[in-house]
Design a protein around this motif. Structure first.
Motif, mmCIF file in Angstrom:
data_model
loop_
_atom_site.group_PDB
_atom_site.id
_atom_site.type_symbol
_atom_site.label_atom_id
_atom_site.label_comp_id
_atom_site.label_asym_id
_atom_site.label_seq_id
_atom_site.Cartn_x
_atom_site.Cartn_y
_atom_site.Cartn_z
ATOM 1 N N GLU A 106 -15.713 22.071 -31.224
ATOM 2 C CA GLU A 106 -15.616 22.152 -29.771
ATOM 3 C C GLU A 106 -16.968 22.632 -29.245
ATOM 4 O O GLU A 106 -17.208 23.836 -29.125
ATOM 5 N N ALA A 107 -17.848 21.685 -28.999
ATOM 6 C CA ALA A 107 -19.213 22.032 -28.617
ATOM 7 C C ALA A 107 -19.794 20.954 -27.714
ATOM 8 O O ALA A 107 -19.359 19.802 -27.728
ATOM 9 N N VAL A 108 -20.803 21.351 -26.952
ATOM 10 C CA VAL A 108 -21.475 20.406 -26.064
ATOM 11 C C VAL A 108 -22.948 20.790 -25.990
ATOM 12 O O VAL A 108 -23.303 21.975 -26.017
ATOM 13 N N CYS A 109 -23.792 19.782 -25.918
ATOM 14 C CA CYS A 109 -25.230 19.976 -25.731
ATOM 15 C C CYS A 109 -25.587 19.567 -24.306
ATOM 16 O O CYS A 109 -25.085 18.560 -23.792
ATOM 17 N N LYS A 110 -26.442 20.347 -23.675
ATOM 18 C CA LYS A 110 -26.907 19.999 -22.336
ATOM 19 C C LYS A 110 -28.412 20.218 -22.283
ATOM 20 O O LYS A 110 -28.918 21.201 -22.831
ATOM 21 N N GLU A 111 -29.104 19.284 -21.645
ATOM 22 C CA GLU A 111 -30.550 19.422 -21.561
ATOM 23 C C GLU A 111 -31.097 18.822 -20.279
ATOM 24 O O GLU A 111 -30.474 17.957 -19.659
ATOM 25 N N ARG A 112 -32.266 19.341 -19.905
ATOM 26 C CA ARG A 112 -33.023 18.745 -18.808
ATOM 27 C C ARG A 112 -34.423 18.472 -19.319
ATOM 28 O O ARG A 112 -35.014 19.315 -20.010
ATOM 29 N N SER A 113 -34.958 17.319 -18.991
ATOM 30 C CA SER A 113 -36.321 16.978 -19.360
ATOM 31 C C SER A 113 -36.932 16.147 -18.235
ATOM 32 O O SER A 113 -36.222 15.625 -17.376
ATOM 33 N N GLY A 114 -38.244 16.050 -18.247
ATOM 34 C CA GLY A 114 -38.904 15.197 -17.275
ATOM 35 C C GLY A 114 -39.433 15.916 -16.050
ATOM 36 O O GLY A 114 -39.362 17.144 -15.949
ATOM 37 N N ARG A 134 -33.011 22.769 -23.554
ATOM 38 C CA ARG A 134 -31.946 22.217 -24.387
ATOM 39 C C ARG A 134 -31.025 23.375 -24.747
ATOM 40 O O ARG A 134 -31.494 24.459 -25.071
ATOM 41 N N SER A 135 -29.728 23.146 -24.692
ATOM 42 C CA SER A 135 -28.793 24.233 -24.975
ATOM 43 C C SER A 135 -27.516 23.689 -25.601
ATOM 44 O O SER A 135 -27.184 22.516 -25.451
ATOM 45 N N VAL A 136 -26.832 24.563 -26.304
ATOM 46 C CA VAL A 136 -25.533 24.236 -26.905
ATOM 47 C C VAL A 136 -24.576 25.380 -26.639
ATOM 48 O O VAL A 136 -24.949 26.559 -26.740
ATOM 49 N N MET A 137 -23.357 25.024 -26.290
ATOM 50 C CA MET A 137 -22.253 25.984 -26.229
ATOM 51 C C MET A 137 -21.201 25.526 -27.229
ATOM 52 O O MET A 137 -20.787 24.362 -27.209
ATOM 53 N N ALA A 138 -20.794 26.445 -28.094
ATOM 54 C CA ALA A 138 -19.772 26.137 -29.103
ATOM 55 C C ALA A 138 -18.643 27.152 -28.991
ATOM 56 O O ALA A 138 -18.890 28.365 -28.941
ATOM 57 N N PHE A 139 -17.416 26.658 -28.947
ATOM 58 C CA PHE A 139 -16.236 27.506 -28.834
ATOM 59 C C PHE A 139 -15.427 27.432 -30.124
ATOM 60 O O PHE A 139 -15.395 26.392 -30.791
ATOM 61 N N GLY A 140 -14.766 28.522 -30.463
ATOM 62 C CA GLY A 140 -13.908 28.507 -31.640
ATOM 63 C C GLY A 140 -13.459 29.911 -31.988
ATOM 64 O O GLY A 140 -13.598 30.853 -31.194
ATOM 65 N N VAL A 141 -12.926 30.046 -33.170
ATOM 66 C CA VAL A 141 -12.467 31.335 -33.686
ATOM 67 C C VAL A 141 -13.408 31.769 -34.800
ATOM 68 O O VAL A 141 -13.701 30.996 -35.716
ATOM 69 N N ALA A 142 -13.911 32.985 -34.706
ATOM 70 C CA ALA A 142 -14.840 33.501 -35.709
ATOM 71 C C ALA A 142 -14.147 33.629 -37.057
ATOM 72 O O ALA A 142 -13.052 34.196 -37.154
ATOM 73 N N GLU A 143 -14.782 33.098 -38.071
ATOM 74 C CA GLU A 143 -14.268 33.197 -39.438
ATOM 75 C C GLU A 143 -15.209 34.083 -40.247
ATOM 76 O O GLU A 143 -16.403 33.798 -40.366
ATOM 77 N N SER A 144 -14.689 35.161 -40.808
ATOM 78 C CA SER A 144 -15.489 36.064 -41.619
ATOM 79 C C SER A 144 -15.617 35.509 -43.039
ATOM 80 O O SER A 144 -14.629 35.118 -43.658
#
Length: 215
Positions: free
Chosen positions: A160-168, A104-114
């Protein structure tokens, strides 16, 4: 349940059926992780830095040493890609090509906010501790002004994010099903071990509850 809007950066080209933009699924994958990787570019050189991550609301957080290269660069408010990954099992097929892993994985894109406000930074660090050790924040010494100044906390909106997974099980070609080769999955089991006292421990109270949510 609500979906995160798809973008050109989050569109899945390889095995798109394994992807999800559902916020609940994205958030669940993040909430089960401790370590993430923060990707950014400095002077045309790409960097990926592993660090502890956590979610609060619709934001993904991480912290870093204030004096470090990553913190100094991200404080400028630059684009980042933050990822988390769970390795859930080995997938052994009858052919080399179809060997895989469950994940299971997530990629999230954006601008870093301190997070520069002292109270907001303290609250973010409290949430980080409480996520892993529910109820512990009140019993430990909290960061003093100097320690807080030496710690940078960043966040990125999960817009702006997406989850991707493989199972089975493995998916073999029909022609390979007759091969006398074992095929199947080997699960990867993540669990907390037994707590070990620090060698200089003087406290008599046990550690207490450690969150089982991290997996």
């Amino acid at each position: 349940m609500s979906e995160i809007a798809r973008t050109a950066r989050t569109k899945l080209h390889r095995a798109p059926g394994r992807g999800s933009y559902d916020r609940d699924e994205v958030y669940a994958a993040i909430d089960g992780a401790v370590v993430g990787h923060v990707g950014y570019t400095i002077d045309d050189t790409p960097y990926v830095t592993p660090t502890a991550v956590w979610r609060n609301g619709d934001f993904l957080y991480w912290h870093a040493a204030e004096s470090g290269r990553m913190a100094k660069h991200l404080a400028q408010g630059v684009p980042v890609c933050v990822t988390v990954t769970h390795f859930d099992g080995l997938v052994a097929a009858r052919s080399a090509f179809h060997h895989s892993v469950n994940y299971r994985s997530v990629m999230a894109f954006g601008v870093a906010e301190s997070i520069d406000d002292a109270a907001a930074k303290m609250a973010a660090l409290e949430h980080f501790i409480e996520r892993l050790y529910p109820g512990r924040w009140a019993s430990i010494r909290q960061p003093d002004a100097a320690e807080l100044a030496r710690t940078s906390v960043f966040r990125v909106a999960l817009d702006e994010a997406v989850c991707k997974e493989r199972s089975g099980p493995p998916v073999d070609d029909d022609g390979d099903l007759v091969l006398d080769v074992w095929a199947g999955t080997v699960p990867i089991v993540h669990q907390l071990g037994e707590a070990a006292d620090a060698p200089d421990l003087t406290a008599t109270a046990p550690i207490g509850v450690v969150s089982p949510a991290v997996n």
